[in-house]
Design an enzyme around this catalytic site. Structure first.
Site, short mmCIF file in Angstrom:
data_model
loop_
_atom_site.label_atom_id
_atom_site.label_comp_id
_atom_site.label_asym_id
_atom_site.label_seq_id
_atom_site.Cartn_x
_atom_site.Cartn_y
_atom_site.Cartn_z
CE LYS A 56 -8.97 -4.12 13.61
NZ LYS A 56 -7.92 -4.17 12.59
CG ASP B 39 -6.87 -5.82 5.88
OD1 ASP B 39 -6.44 -5.89 7.04
OD2 ASP B 39 -7.39 -4.79 5.40
CG ASN C 153 -0.17 -0.13 2.49
OD1 ASN C 153 0.56 0.77 2.86
ND2 ASN C 153 -0.29 -1.28 3.16
O1 PMT Z 1 2.68 6.11 6.55
P1 PMT Z 1 2.07 7.42 6.05
O2 PMT Z 1 2.32 7.64 4.58
O3 PMT Z 1 2.48 8.58 6.91
O4 PMT Z 1 0.49 7.27 6.19
C1 PMT Z 1 -0.10 7.20 7.44
C2 PMT Z 1 -1.26 6.19 7.48
C3 PMT Z 1 -2.37 6.67 6.54
C4 PMT Z 1 -0.77 4.81 7.04
C5 PMT Z 1 -1.77 6.13 8.97
O5 PMT Z 1 -2.18 7.40 9.36
C6 PMT Z 1 -2.90 5.13 9.12
O6 PMT Z 1 -4.06 5.44 8.91
N1 PMT Z 1 -2.55 3.86 9.50
C7 PMT Z 1 -3.50 2.72 9.59
C8 PMT Z 1 -3.62 2.09 8.25
C9 PMT Z 1 -4.52 0.86 8.24
O7 PMT Z 1 -4.07 -0.19 7.96
O8 PMT Z 1 -5.74 1.10 8.63
P2 PMT Z 1 -6.91 -0.04 8.75
O9 PMT Z 1 -8.13 0.75 8.99
O10 PMT Z 1 -6.86 -0.96 7.57
O11 PMT Z 1 -6.49 -0.87 10.02
C10 PMT Z 1 -6.94 -0.53 11.34
C11 PMT Z 1 -5.89 -0.86 12.36
O12 PMT Z 1 -5.65 -2.27 12.39
C12 PMT Z 1 -4.55 -0.21 12.09
O13 PMT Z 1 -4.01 0.25 13.33
C13 PMT Z 1 -3.69 -1.35 11.52
O14 PMT Z 1 -2.31 -1.20 11.87
C14 PMT Z 1 -4.30 -2.56 12.20
N2 PMT Z 1 -4.21 -3.83 11.43
C15 PMT Z 1 -4.87 -3.97 10.25
C16 PMT Z 1 -4.82 -5.17 9.56
C17 PMT Z 1 -4.04 -6.23 10.09
N3 PMT Z 1 -3.94 -7.38 9.46
N4 PMT Z 1 -3.39 -6.04 11.25
C18 PMT Z 1 -3.46 -4.88 11.93
O15 PMT Z 1 -2.84 -4.73 12.98
#
Ligand code: PMT
Length: 400
Positions: free
Chosen positions: A343, A278, A209
């Site tokens: 979570k 994911d 990503n």
């Molecule tokens: O790195 P930059 O370019 O500065 O950008 C910052 C960012 C946009 C990446 C950051 O601000 C951000 O939003 N990070 C979370 C990205 C994400 O994966 O979001 P999500 O909504 O898909 O996941 C939710 C949470 O679950 C996140 O804390 C993620 O780390 C966690 N997760 C998700 C999937 C997975 N398999 N394991 C996880 O731990």
């Protein structure tokens, strides 16, 4: 970067070849908004002219206590008004003098009167640096509470290779920022994840990503400056590791999960900023997938990766504060709240991704914080370093 407006920095320059680097440090401090007063020893002026520092600092340079009638008083004003004093480069001679309270020039005399934090940046030939007397003097200063910035190793001006080189000006600037920052996270251990994860399709292609790591690195760096012991687990990014932070490189979601779980028990706060894949290909190929004629479609079977944050949420103790991020393109609040509940998070930082000035890649971000107790807080668009500090303020507040 911290706001240096209203900060008064005393920059002491002594006679070493690295005196030119003090000019660049001065530029960085001025650019950040600091008011800088330079004090030069006589030998420093043999390396870089006083005028250079005067023009760039927009202040007179103090070098002789007896040259003008005001100087004898002025050095006391400078000392008492300073928020931090940085001696760079610091020669063995000046180190010896200040360690023993000798005051025989403008710099050493002023340093006897300072009450602010002081950082000494030694720079000299390796044998001189390792000399027992120099080390003894540095020990004295460290025990007195002054900070010593260890010199780098490399090729020195005397053509030898070893320890004694002055670190780069940006590095010294970073440490000045740390010196000026209140240590409200002292004694805390913080675990941060940042960047993307990368899952192979074949030896050439992968699924990943747009995460640049900027948001996570800004949080790790801000926490370190505030006195925390920080471990940063990072996917592949092209950023320099933040100074003073334990840095663990990973590539895949599984590797990130292993490292996060291995470091979980010691952590007081866990902040999961990484953008984790994911799903990953079920069967990554050993050889490059070839393009076939007459084959318009290609399907790759995918399997779910472990949800690291959910696993941590299940394991966390009541003394650990767990923060997740939510990257959303729509329904920010609804999706963020769902993720917080699912979570078992104490707080979630939700950001809209897909715009140029917020989310992935940008230097700025616009975030809404949601807390377990049902409250929320809007952080308007601002630099990711500032977002990082506000987020930490809220964590400290909620942890009590
Ligand atoms: O790195 P930059 O370019 O500065 O950008 C910052 C960012 C946009 C990446 C950051 O601000 C951000 O939003 N990070 C979370 C990205 C994400 O994966 O979001 P999500 O909504 O898909 O996941 C939710 C949470 O679950 C996140 O804390 C993620 O780390 C966690 N997760 C998700 C999937 C997975 N398999 N394991 C996880 O731990």
């Amino acid at each position: 970067m911290m706001d240096f407006q209203n900060k008064h920095i005393l920059l002491g320059v002594t006679g070493g070849i690295a005196a030119y680097k003090a000019v660049e440090l001065l530029r960085l401090l001025k650019k950040a908004g600091a008011n800088v007063n330079v004090i030069m020893t006589e030998s420093a002026q043999k390396f870089v002219g006083k005028t250079t520092f005067e023009v760039l600092s927009e202040n007179p340079v103090l070098s002789d206590l007896f040259f003008d009638a005001d100087a004898a008083i002025k050095h006391i004003d400078l000392a008492t008004g300073a928020d931090a004093a940085i001696i760079t480069p610091a020669t063995a001679n000046t180190i010896a003098k200040v360690a023993h309270g000798i005051a025989d020039d403008a710099l050493s005399t002023t340093l006897l009167a300072v009450t602010c934090p002081v950082m000494i940046c030694p720079s000299m030939n390796t044998d001189m640096y390792q000399n027992i007397r120099v080390q003894r003097n540095l020990d004295i200063l460290e025990k007195d509470g002054w900070q010593i910035l260890d010199p780098d190793s490399g090729v020195l001006a005397c053509k030898t290779v070893g320890t004694g080189r002055l670190p780069d000006p940006w590095f010294i600037f970073d440490r000045v920022e740390a010196l000026l920052t209140q240590k409200d996270l002292k004694g805390k251990k913080i675990l941060v994840s940042a960047g993307p994860t990368v899952e192979a399709i074949d030896p050439v292609r992968f699924i990943s990503n747009h995460s640049s790591g900027k948001m996570g690195y800004a949080i790790a760096s801000a926490a370190e400056k505030r006195g925390a012991q920080v471990t940063l687990v990072s996917g592949p990014v092209s950023l320099e590791a933040p100074v003073g932070v334990e840095h663990i490189d990973v590539v895949t979601c599984e590797e990130m999960a292993d490292q996060m779980l291995a470091n979980l028990d010691q952590a007081d706060m866990i902040i999961k900023v990484a953008a984790v894949a994911d799903y990953k290909p079920i069967d990554p190929k050993k050889s490059k997938i070839k393009k076939k004629d007459n084959n318009k479609d290609l399907s790759i079977s995918m399997i779910e990766t472990p949800d690291i944050l959910k696993l941590i949420g299940e394991k966390k103790t009541k003394n650990q504060f767990l923060v997740g991020f939510a990257a959303e393109t729509d329904d920010l609040e609804k999706n963020a709240l769902l993720k917080m509940k699912k979570k078992n998070l104490d707080m979630i930082a939700a950001n809209i991704v897909g715009s140029k000035d917020s989310g992935f890649q940008a230097d700025t971000n616009k975030v809404k914080l949601f807390f377990r107790d049902g409250t929320s807080f809007d952080i308007p668009l601002m630099g990711k370093d500032k977002v990082a500090n506000i987020l930490i303020d809220h964590m400290i507040d909620k942890m009590g």
